[in-house]
Scaffold this motif. Structure first.
Motif, mmCIF file in Angstrom:
data_model
loop_
_atom_site.group_PDB
_atom_site.id
_atom_site.type_symbol
_atom_site.label_atom_id
_atom_site.label_comp_id
_atom_site.label_asym_id
_atom_site.label_seq_id
_atom_site.Cartn_x
_atom_site.Cartn_y
_atom_site.Cartn_z
ATOM 1 N N SER A 136 28.612 44.828 36.604
ATOM 2 C CA SER A 136 28.439 44.450 37.977
ATOM 3 C C SER A 136 29.127 45.277 38.974
ATOM 4 O O SER A 136 30.151 45.847 38.785
ATOM 5 N N THR A 137 28.695 45.179 40.317
ATOM 6 C CA THR A 137 29.269 46.066 41.163
ATOM 7 C C THR A 137 30.124 45.236 41.791
ATOM 8 O O THR A 137 30.435 43.954 41.436
ATOM 9 N N LEU A 138 31.027 45.875 42.406
ATOM 10 C CA LEU A 138 32.137 45.080 43.276
ATOM 11 C C LEU A 138 31.859 44.091 44.135
ATOM 12 O O LEU A 138 32.361 43.013 44.136
ATOM 13 N N TYR A 139 30.809 44.319 44.911
ATOM 14 C CA TYR A 139 30.056 43.351 45.800
ATOM 15 C C TYR A 139 29.674 42.207 45.191
ATOM 16 O O TYR A 139 29.992 41.293 45.520
ATOM 17 N N GLU A 140 29.087 42.377 43.806
ATOM 18 C CA GLU A 140 28.536 41.271 42.953
ATOM 19 C C GLU A 140 29.851 40.579 42.394
ATOM 20 O O GLU A 140 29.577 38.982 42.625
ATOM 21 N N LEU A 152 36.700 32.437 35.566
ATOM 22 C CA LEU A 152 37.749 32.963 36.500
ATOM 23 C C LEU A 152 38.409 34.259 35.509
ATOM 24 O O LEU A 152 38.478 35.283 36.223
ATOM 25 N N GLU A 153 38.700 34.016 34.504
ATOM 26 C CA GLU A 153 39.439 35.262 33.827
ATOM 27 C C GLU A 153 38.478 36.189 33.694
ATOM 28 O O GLU A 153 38.872 37.344 33.600
ATOM 29 N N GLY A 154 37.271 36.235 33.354
ATOM 30 C CA GLY A 154 36.105 37.243 33.091
ATOM 31 C C GLY A 154 35.888 37.798 34.635
ATOM 32 O O GLY A 154 35.983 39.198 34.344
ATOM 33 N N ILE A 155 35.891 37.012 35.667
ATOM 34 C CA ILE A 155 35.589 37.674 36.810
ATOM 35 C C ILE A 155 36.967 38.465 37.107
ATOM 36 O O ILE A 155 36.592 39.808 37.661
ATOM 37 N N GLU A 156 38.037 37.859 37.033
ATOM 38 C CA GLU A 156 39.289 38.999 37.220
ATOM 39 C C GLU A 156 39.387 39.888 36.667
ATOM 40 O O GLU A 156 39.684 41.355 36.944
ATOM 41 N N GLY A 157 38.965 40.038 35.385
ATOM 42 C CA GLY A 157 38.986 41.238 34.361
ATOM 43 C C GLY A 157 38.257 42.256 34.954
ATOM 44 O O GLY A 157 38.506 43.355 35.039
ATOM 45 N N GLU A 158 36.906 41.693 35.100
ATOM 46 C CA GLU A 158 35.873 42.768 35.503
ATOM 47 C C GLU A 158 36.304 43.293 37.026
ATOM 48 O O GLU A 158 36.476 44.471 37.210
ATOM 49 N N PHE A 159 36.931 42.476 37.919
ATOM 50 C CA PHE A 159 37.266 42.903 39.246
ATOM 51 C C PHE A 159 38.340 43.983 38.883
ATOM 52 O O PHE A 159 38.270 45.061 39.528
ATOM 53 N N GLU A 160 39.197 43.735 37.914
ATOM 54 C CA GLU A 160 40.483 44.970 37.875
ATOM 55 C C GLU A 160 40.094 46.041 37.339
ATOM 56 O O GLU A 160 40.377 47.179 37.535
ATOM 57 N N ILE A 161 39.096 45.935 36.252
ATOM 58 C CA ILE A 161 38.494 47.160 35.701
ATOM 59 C C ILE A 161 37.731 47.986 37.047
ATOM 60 O O ILE A 161 37.978 49.186 36.653
#
Length: 162
Positions: free
Chosen positions: A2-6, A33-42
């Motif tokens: 996903s993009t940062l925006y998504e 929440l953990e999945g989203i946070e992990g994607e966000f950090e990457i």
């Protein structure tokens, strides 16, 4: 991926769901929440790498600008030195006006406004401009005084990546 925006939108929707819905499975919420946070950090790591590269690129351009500016200044100084030498030679020889096959040479008086020198300590008030004392205004505002003509603005913020 996903993009940062998504990712940001997913995170905000998840928080909205938590506020609005009373019966959310705690484990499903935690996993999401953990999945989203992990994607966000990457994604943030990727942004940091790109930012680092862009900063390095900008520094390369800055160094090149400095190099070219130094070269330009050297050429400008050489030109001014040659012009002054020609002027001095023409004045010394008294040959202040002549033509060649390629150019015309002439020493003439400057036009425009006549230069002046001012002793600022002796200037009377009638010839002075008044300017605001920003330091005094800032101090008054910081001390809580309300002034009709000035306000303190909010400080901005910036992203720090170390």
């Amino acid at each position: 991926m996903s993009t940062l925006y998504e990712i940001t939108g997913d995170y905000l929707r998840l928080l909205e769901m938590l506020e609005e819905e009373e019966s959310i499975d705690p484990q499903a919420f935690k996993d999401t929440l953990e999945g989203i946070e992990g994607e966000f950090e990457i994604k943030a790591d990727g942004y940091a790498r790109v930012l680092k590269e862009l900063k390095a690129e900008a520094l390369k351009f800055k160094a090149e600008i400095e190099r070219m500016t130094a070269k330009m200044n050297a050429i400008t100084n050489n030109s001014a030195r040659l012009r002054q030498h020609l002027y001095d030679s023409m004045k010394a020889t008294g040959k202040t006006k002549f033509k060649t096959d390629l150019f015309s040479f002439n020493i003439q008086r400057n036009g425009g406004t006549q230069p002046m020198e001012v002793d600022e300590l002796c200037v009377t008030r009638a010839y002075m401009k008044m300017v605001p004392d920003n330091a005094k205004i800032r101090k008054a505002l910081e001390d809580g005084k309300e002034l009709k003509f000035a306000v303190l603005k909010e400080r901005g913020e910036h992203l720090s990546i170390k």
